[in-house]
Design a protein around this motif. Structure first.
Motif: not given
Length: 269
Positions: A240, A116, A242-246
């Motif tokens: 947390q 994350g 997040t899709d952005q970090w994935t």
């Protein structure tokens, strides 16, 4: 030592030597790596249950954040050996002298931590530890390549811990002092470690000694496979997802694998 600790255990720009640069070239904006390490301590009979870790030893669980140049940016000693890494990281992120991650920067963490913002973890369920690659260097996909390069770079924190314990024998066996003094001794050893690496980096005698220590440390690490971080119940969810970090990790991993295939002539650029 306690008075000067803030002068030596803090974030400061690190200079990565030419031999280490290739390990970090793919991790732009990465500040280093973090992990926990157990250091044996002596406590009263009443306190032993709290300080007994999963291996049955009496220890304190120490959080260490290490820069690419093997200097420690942040250290949090004193937690009981039974305390989970998740609890210690949460404490580090919330206390007054908290562990702070600069904006748009991140640290490498192992598979026991959640991937994350501010903490980049490897892919789970894919071989990761360097010992797992022994005798089989064939890369099957972008996840394996990412995990290999992630492991090589994140290894800096293991080397930092190893060098610290190799140099200061008092960290290898429990002492007879009270626990408060033992924690201060641990902190002092981290300060001295950073002092040496900062103030005497060009000392030829020290350089030879460090190389000898690191050769021994690297040998120990390469022959020690720890798969505990791959267990689901050990996973640390202190950040947390997040899709952005994935997506950031996936994009970086795919780019690595594409470059790898081009360099070896497997595909055209």
């Amino acid at each position: 030592m306690m008075r000067i600790s803030e002068e030596y255990i803090k974030f400061q720009p690190s200079t990565v030597g030419s031999s280490e640069r290739s390990k970090w070239q793919w991790f732009e904006n990465c500040l280093g790596a973090l992990d926990g390490t157990h250091i044996s301590v002596t406590v009263s009979a009443e306190e032993r249950p709290r300080y007994r870790n999963r291996k049955g030893d009496i220890s304190t669980n120490v959080l260490g954040v290490c820069a690419p140049d093997l200097r420690f940016i942040y250290v949090l000693p004193g937690w009981e050996g039974s305390a989970s890494d998740a609890r210690i990281l949460r404490d580090a992120l919330r206390r007054n002298n908290r562990f702070h991650v600069a904006r748009d920067k991140y640290y490498l963490v192992d598979a026991g931590y959640t991937n994350g913002p501010e903490f980049l973890a490897p892919y789970r369920g894919t071989r990761y530890h360097l010992s797992e690659w022994s005798g089989n260097n064939r890369l099957e996909n972008y996840e394996e390549l990412f995990n290999l390069r992630h492991s090589i770079a994140r290894n800096v924190v293991e080397r930092g811990f190893g060098l610290l314990k190799k140099r200061w024998s008092i960290l290898r066996t429990p002492s007879f002092f009270n626990i408060k003094t033992q924690v201060r001794i641990i902190n002092a050893c981290f300060v001295l470690h950073n002092f040496i690496r900062t103030e005497q980096a060009n000392d030829p005698v020290l350089e030879v000694q460090d190389l000898e220590f690191l050769a021994s440390v690297d040998h120990d690490i390469s022959n020690h496979s720890t798969l505990e971080g791959n267990n689901a119940h050990d996973r640390i969810a202190s950040v947390q997802v997040t899709d952005q970090w994935t997506n950031f990790r996936d994009t970086l991993a795919v780019e690595m694998f594409h470059n790898y295939q081009v360099q070896r002539g497997i595909i055209n650029s």
